[in-house]
Motif scaffolding. Structure first.
Motif, mmCIF file in Angstrom:
data_model
loop_
_atom_site.group_PDB
_atom_site.id
_atom_site.type_symbol
_atom_site.label_atom_id
_atom_site.label_comp_id
_atom_site.label_asym_id
_atom_site.label_seq_id
_atom_site.Cartn_x
_atom_site.Cartn_y
_atom_site.Cartn_z
ATOM 1 N N PRO A 23 7.971 60.981 83.109
ATOM 2 C CA PRO A 23 6.747 60.214 83.340
ATOM 3 C C PRO A 23 5.720 60.848 84.112
ATOM 4 O O PRO A 23 5.826 62.009 84.667
ATOM 5 C CB PRO A 23 7.447 59.056 84.110
ATOM 6 N N GLN A 48 15.794 49.158 79.769
ATOM 7 C CA GLN A 48 15.658 49.584 80.902
ATOM 8 C C GLN A 48 16.602 51.082 81.192
ATOM 9 O O GLN A 48 16.224 52.197 81.584
ATOM 10 C CB GLN A 48 15.829 48.963 82.200
ATOM 11 N N THR A 54 15.050 53.730 78.967
ATOM 12 C CA THR A 54 13.586 54.211 79.128
ATOM 13 C C THR A 54 13.270 54.373 80.488
ATOM 14 O O THR A 54 11.942 54.550 80.962
ATOM 15 C CB THR A 54 12.519 53.176 78.458
ATOM 16 N N ASN A 55 14.003 53.930 81.325
ATOM 17 C CA ASN A 55 13.670 53.775 82.911
ATOM 18 C C ASN A 55 12.560 52.766 83.297
ATOM 19 O O ASN A 55 12.111 52.688 84.285
ATOM 20 C CB ASN A 55 13.521 55.284 83.359
ATOM 21 N N MET A 56 12.480 51.659 82.386
ATOM 22 C CA MET A 56 11.297 50.611 82.899
ATOM 23 C C MET A 56 11.804 49.530 81.769
ATOM 24 O O MET A 56 12.562 49.550 80.640
ATOM 25 C CB MET A 56 10.072 51.333 82.434
ATOM 26 N N ARG A 57 11.168 48.238 82.247
ATOM 27 C CA ARG A 57 11.577 46.937 81.319
ATOM 28 C C ARG A 57 10.597 46.999 80.450
ATOM 29 O O ARG A 57 9.274 47.761 80.548
ATOM 30 C CB ARG A 57 11.166 45.978 82.562
ATOM 31 N N GLU A 96 7.033 46.520 81.248
ATOM 32 C CA GLU A 96 6.373 47.634 82.025
ATOM 33 C C GLU A 96 6.081 48.553 80.954
ATOM 34 O O GLU A 96 4.838 49.192 80.941
ATOM 35 C CB GLU A 96 7.242 48.352 83.043
ATOM 36 N N PHE A 97 6.621 48.766 80.062
ATOM 37 C CA PHE A 97 6.230 49.721 78.908
ATOM 38 C C PHE A 97 5.224 49.211 78.235
ATOM 39 O O PHE A 97 4.164 49.941 77.964
ATOM 40 C CB PHE A 97 7.610 50.008 77.787
ATOM 41 N N LYS A 129 1.753 50.510 79.722
ATOM 42 C CA LYS A 129 1.709 52.175 79.852
ATOM 43 C C LYS A 129 0.561 52.312 78.890
ATOM 44 O O LYS A 129 0.444 51.898 77.842
ATOM 45 C CB LYS A 129 2.884 52.612 79.560
#
Length: 259
Positions: A104, A246, A249-252, A255-256, A259
Protein backbone atom coordinates in the motif's frame (compact mmCIF):
# COMPACT_ATOMS: atom_id res chain seq x y z
CA UNK A 1 7.08 -3.50 -31.79
CA UNK A 2 8.22 0.05 -32.53
CA UNK A 3 6.55 1.38 -29.38
CA UNK A 4 8.03 -1.54 -27.43
CA UNK A 5 11.57 -0.76 -28.63
CA UNK A 6 11.10 2.95 -27.96
CA UNK A 7 10.11 2.25 -24.35
CA UNK A 8 13.14 0.06 -23.68
CA UNK A 9 15.40 2.67 -25.26
CA UNK A 10 13.85 5.48 -23.21
CA UNK A 11 14.21 3.58 -19.93
CA UNK A 12 17.75 2.32 -20.40
CA UNK A 13 19.41 4.91 -22.64
CA UNK A 14 20.64 6.87 -19.59
CA UNK A 15 21.87 4.12 -17.23
CA UNK A 16 22.75 6.48 -14.37
CA UNK A 17 19.53 8.53 -14.33
CA UNK A 18 16.28 8.16 -12.41
CA UNK A 19 13.47 8.32 -14.96
CA UNK A 20 9.94 9.52 -14.14
CA UNK A 21 7.11 8.72 -16.57
CA UNK A 22 3.54 9.70 -15.68
CA UNK A 23 1.46 7.85 -18.24
CA UNK A 24 0.19 4.40 -19.14
CA UNK A 25 3.29 3.63 -21.20
CA UNK A 26 3.61 -0.09 -20.63
CA UNK A 27 0.01 -1.17 -21.24
CA UNK A 28 -0.35 -4.35 -23.29
CA UNK A 29 3.28 -4.47 -24.34
CA UNK A 30 4.87 -7.91 -24.73
CA UNK A 31 6.84 -9.33 -21.85
CA UNK A 32 9.94 -7.18 -21.41
CA UNK A 33 12.54 -6.13 -18.87
CA UNK A 34 14.76 -3.16 -18.09
CA UNK A 35 18.28 -2.76 -16.75
CA UNK A 36 16.68 -0.39 -14.23
CA UNK A 37 14.41 -1.38 -11.37
CA UNK A 38 10.84 -0.05 -11.57
CA UNK A 39 8.49 1.47 -9.03
CA UNK A 40 4.98 1.43 -10.51
CA UNK A 41 2.19 3.21 -8.61
CA UNK A 42 -1.50 2.68 -9.36
CA UNK A 43 -4.44 5.01 -8.65
CA UNK A 44 -8.11 4.82 -9.59
CA UNK A 45 -8.47 1.17 -10.58
CA UNK A 46 -6.72 -2.17 -10.79
CA UNK A 47 -3.63 -3.00 -12.85
CA UNK A 48 -2.58 -6.53 -13.79
CA UNK A 49 1.06 -7.46 -13.96
CA UNK A 50 1.95 -10.73 -15.66
CA UNK A 51 5.21 -12.59 -15.11
CA UNK A 52 6.37 -16.01 -16.27
CA UNK A 53 5.08 -17.66 -13.09
CA UNK A 54 2.14 -15.60 -11.77
CA UNK A 55 -0.44 -12.91 -12.45
CA UNK A 56 -0.26 -10.08 -9.91
CA UNK A 57 -3.13 -7.71 -9.09
CA UNK A 58 -2.28 -4.15 -8.09
CA UNK A 59 -5.25 -2.26 -6.61
CA UNK A 60 -5.66 1.49 -6.43
CA UNK A 61 -3.37 3.33 -4.00
CA UNK A 62 -0.80 0.52 -4.10
CA UNK A 63 2.59 0.16 -5.74
CA UNK A 64 4.61 -2.71 -7.11
CA UNK A 65 8.39 -2.87 -6.93
CA UNK A 66 9.87 -4.68 -9.95
CA UNK A 67 13.56 -5.61 -9.64
CA UNK A 68 15.93 -4.90 -12.51
CA UNK A 69 15.88 -7.36 -15.43
CA UNK A 70 12.62 -8.93 -14.27
CA UNK A 71 10.44 -9.99 -17.27
CA UNK A 72 6.89 -8.63 -17.02
CA UNK A 73 4.01 -7.02 -18.87
CA UNK A 74 1.26 -4.73 -17.61
CA UNK A 75 -2.46 -4.70 -18.40
CA UNK A 76 -5.52 -2.86 -17.10
CA UNK A 77 -9.15 -2.52 -18.12
CA UNK A 78 -10.06 1.07 -17.35
CA UNK A 79 -9.01 4.37 -18.89
CA UNK A 80 -9.49 6.11 -15.52
CA UNK A 81 -6.40 4.41 -14.15
CA UNK A 82 -3.56 6.78 -13.26
CA UNK A 83 -0.07 5.29 -13.21
CA UNK A 84 3.29 6.68 -12.15
CA UNK A 85 6.47 4.89 -13.24
CA UNK A 86 9.84 5.56 -11.63
CA UNK A 87 12.88 3.73 -13.00
CA UNK A 88 15.95 3.49 -10.76
CA UNK A 89 19.53 2.64 -11.72
CA UNK A 90 21.25 -0.24 -9.97
CA UNK A 91 23.51 1.13 -7.25
CA UNK A 92 24.10 -1.76 -4.91
CA UNK A 93 20.81 -1.83 -2.98
CA UNK A 94 19.64 -5.34 -2.16
CA UNK A 95 17.37 -7.32 0.13
CA UNK A 96 13.94 -5.72 -0.22
CA UNK A 97 14.88 -4.45 -3.70
CA UNK A 98 15.75 -7.91 -5.05
CA UNK A 99 12.15 -9.14 -4.69
CA UNK A 100 8.99 -8.29 -6.57
CA UNK A 101 6.33 -7.10 -4.14
CA UNK A 102 3.07 -5.13 -3.91
CA UNK A 103 2.45 -2.75 -1.01
CA UNK A 104 0.00 0.00 0.00
CA UNK A 105 1.04 3.61 -0.57
CA UNK A 106 1.75 4.99 2.90
CA UNK A 107 0.99 8.53 4.01
CA UNK A 108 4.70 9.38 3.87
CA UNK A 109 5.13 8.01 0.36
CA UNK A 110 1.96 9.78 -0.76
CA UNK A 111 3.27 13.10 0.52
CA UNK A 112 6.62 12.60 -1.23
CA UNK A 113 4.85 11.78 -4.49
CA UNK A 114 2.61 14.81 -4.10
CA UNK A 115 5.67 17.02 -3.61
CA UNK A 116 7.19 15.72 -6.85
CA UNK A 117 3.91 15.52 -8.81
CA UNK A 118 5.11 17.75 -11.68
CA UNK A 119 8.42 15.98 -12.22
CA UNK A 120 8.87 14.18 -15.53
CA UNK A 121 11.86 12.82 -17.43
CA UNK A 122 15.45 12.03 -16.41
CA UNK A 123 17.14 13.23 -13.23
CA UNK A 124 20.86 12.83 -12.70
CA UNK A 125 23.20 12.38 -9.75
CA UNK A 126 24.20 15.74 -8.32
CA UNK A 127 20.75 17.27 -8.67
CA UNK A 128 18.54 17.65 -5.60
CA UNK A 129 15.70 15.93 -7.48
CA UNK A 130 17.88 12.83 -7.88
CA UNK A 131 18.68 12.84 -4.17
CA UNK A 132 14.99 13.29 -3.28
CA UNK A 133 13.91 10.39 -5.51
CA UNK A 134 16.69 8.20 -4.13
CA UNK A 135 15.41 8.93 -0.62
CA UNK A 136 11.89 8.06 -1.79
CA UNK A 137 13.14 4.70 -3.00
CA UNK A 138 15.09 4.08 0.22
CA UNK A 139 11.98 4.78 2.29
CA UNK A 140 10.22 1.74 0.77
CA UNK A 141 12.33 -0.83 2.60
CA UNK A 142 12.05 0.99 5.93
CA UNK A 143 8.26 1.04 6.21
CA UNK A 144 7.82 -2.69 6.92
CA UNK A 145 4.40 -2.76 5.26
CA UNK A 146 2.47 -5.98 4.75
CA UNK A 147 2.58 -7.32 1.18
CA UNK A 148 -0.62 -7.40 -0.83
CA UNK A 149 -1.12 -11.13 -1.28
CA UNK A 150 -3.38 -11.79 -4.29
CA UNK A 151 -1.29 -13.49 -6.94
CA UNK A 152 -2.57 -16.23 -9.20
CA UNK A 153 -0.18 -18.93 -10.40
CA UNK A 154 -0.36 -19.67 -14.13
CA UNK A 155 0.05 -22.83 -16.18
CA UNK A 156 0.35 -23.96 -19.79
CA UNK A 157 -1.82 -27.02 -19.09
CA UNK A 158 -4.72 -26.67 -21.54
CA UNK A 159 -7.04 -28.95 -19.60
CA UNK A 160 -6.58 -26.95 -16.38
CA UNK A 161 -6.93 -23.61 -18.17
CA UNK A 162 -10.25 -24.78 -19.62
CA UNK A 163 -11.44 -25.60 -16.10
CA UNK A 164 -10.27 -22.22 -14.81
CA UNK A 165 -12.08 -20.38 -17.62
CA UNK A 166 -15.24 -22.34 -16.82
CA UNK A 167 -15.00 -21.40 -13.14
CA UNK A 168 -14.14 -17.76 -13.88
CA UNK A 169 -17.34 -17.36 -15.92
CA UNK A 170 -19.56 -18.87 -13.22
CA UNK A 171 -18.36 -17.26 -10.00
CA UNK A 172 -21.86 -16.36 -8.84
CA UNK A 173 -22.88 -20.05 -8.89
CA UNK A 174 -22.47 -22.55 -6.05
CA UNK A 175 -19.20 -24.08 -7.24
CA UNK A 176 -17.69 -27.12 -5.59
CA UNK A 177 -14.82 -29.48 -6.29
CA UNK A 178 -17.28 -32.35 -6.76
CA UNK A 179 -19.38 -30.43 -9.30
CA UNK A 180 -16.42 -29.21 -11.38
CA UNK A 181 -14.81 -32.65 -11.40
CA UNK A 182 -18.05 -34.22 -12.60
CA UNK A 183 -18.55 -31.60 -15.33
CA UNK A 184 -15.08 -32.31 -16.72
CA UNK A 185 -15.28 -36.09 -16.40
CA UNK A 186 -12.67 -36.33 -13.66
CA UNK A 187 -12.52 -37.75 -10.17
CA UNK A 188 -12.23 -35.35 -7.25
CA UNK A 189 -8.85 -36.87 -6.47
CA UNK A 190 -7.57 -36.25 -10.02
CA UNK A 191 -8.79 -32.63 -10.07
CA UNK A 192 -7.26 -31.99 -6.64
CA UNK A 193 -3.95 -33.41 -7.81
CA UNK A 194 -4.07 -31.36 -11.03
CA UNK A 195 -4.38 -28.07 -9.12
CA UNK A 196 -1.67 -29.00 -6.65
CA UNK A 197 0.73 -30.32 -9.28
CA UNK A 198 0.34 -27.54 -11.86
CA UNK A 199 -0.50 -24.53 -9.68
CA UNK A 200 0.74 -25.58 -6.23
CA UNK A 201 -2.53 -24.36 -4.73
CA UNK A 202 -5.84 -25.98 -3.81
CA UNK A 203 -9.02 -25.55 -5.83
CA UNK A 204 -10.69 -23.79 -2.88
CA UNK A 205 -7.81 -21.31 -2.49
CA UNK A 206 -7.81 -20.55 -6.21
CA UNK A 207 -11.60 -20.08 -6.26
CA UNK A 208 -11.44 -17.75 -3.25
CA UNK A 209 -8.86 -15.53 -4.97
CA UNK A 210 -10.82 -15.48 -8.24
CA UNK A 211 -13.92 -14.34 -6.37
CA UNK A 212 -12.13 -11.59 -4.45
CA UNK A 213 -10.39 -10.36 -7.62
CA UNK A 214 -13.75 -10.15 -9.39
CA UNK A 215 -15.19 -8.33 -6.38
CA UNK A 216 -12.35 -5.80 -6.54
CA UNK A 217 -13.14 -5.16 -10.21
CA UNK A 218 -16.86 -4.71 -9.50
CA UNK A 219 -16.18 -2.33 -6.62
CA UNK A 220 -14.12 -0.10 -8.90
CA UNK A 221 -16.04 -0.49 -12.17
CA UNK A 222 -19.72 -0.57 -11.14
CA UNK A 223 -22.23 1.15 -8.86
CA UNK A 224 -23.27 -2.08 -7.15
CA UNK A 225 -23.28 -1.95 -3.37
CA UNK A 226 -21.18 -4.34 -1.28
CA UNK A 227 -24.05 -6.75 -0.65
CA UNK A 228 -24.87 -6.95 -4.36
CA UNK A 229 -21.21 -7.53 -5.19
CA UNK A 230 -20.95 -10.31 -2.61
CA UNK A 231 -23.87 -12.15 -4.22
CA UNK A 232 -22.49 -11.46 -7.70
CA UNK A 233 -19.26 -13.32 -6.88
CA UNK A 234 -20.93 -16.26 -5.17
CA UNK A 235 -21.22 -15.32 -1.49
CA UNK A 236 -24.55 -15.68 0.31
CA UNK A 237 -22.97 -14.73 3.63
CA UNK A 238 -21.86 -11.09 3.65
CA UNK A 239 -19.74 -11.56 6.75
CA UNK A 240 -17.81 -14.41 5.13
CA UNK A 241 -17.28 -12.28 2.03
CA UNK A 242 -15.97 -9.35 4.07
CA UNK A 243 -13.67 -11.57 6.13
CA UNK A 244 -12.21 -13.30 3.06
CA UNK A 245 -11.78 -9.95 1.32
CA UNK A 246 -9.85 -8.58 4.30
CA UNK A 247 -7.77 -11.74 4.57
CA UNK A 248 -6.51 -11.35 1.01
CA UNK A 249 -6.36 -7.55 0.64
CA UNK A 250 -5.69 -6.37 4.20
CA UNK A 251 -8.79 -4.16 4.08
CA UNK A 252 -12.57 -4.43 4.22
CA UNK A 253 -14.58 -4.03 0.98
CA UNK A 254 -15.89 -0.67 2.22
CA UNK A 255 -12.31 0.55 2.76
CA UNK A 256 -11.26 -0.66 -0.69
CA UNK A 257 -14.16 1.24 -2.24
CA UNK A 258 -12.74 4.50 -0.88
CA UNK A 259 -9.19 3.95 -2.17
Amino acid sequence: MEIFNQLINIVDQNPESILVIRQQTEQRLPSHQHDKAQLLLVYGGIAYLQTNEKDFYIPSNHYIWIPKNYPHNLMFNTQDLYIINLYFPSDGVSGFYDELGIYPVSKLLSEMLSFSEKWQGNYYKGSWEFEFLTTLRNVLSKENLKKFSIQLPTTDDQRLNAIIDHVRNRLREDLSLDTIAQQFGMSVRSLTRLFQTKLHITFIQYLKMLRIIRAMELIKDTDLNITEIAYEVGYSNISAFSNNFQQLTNMRPSEFKLK
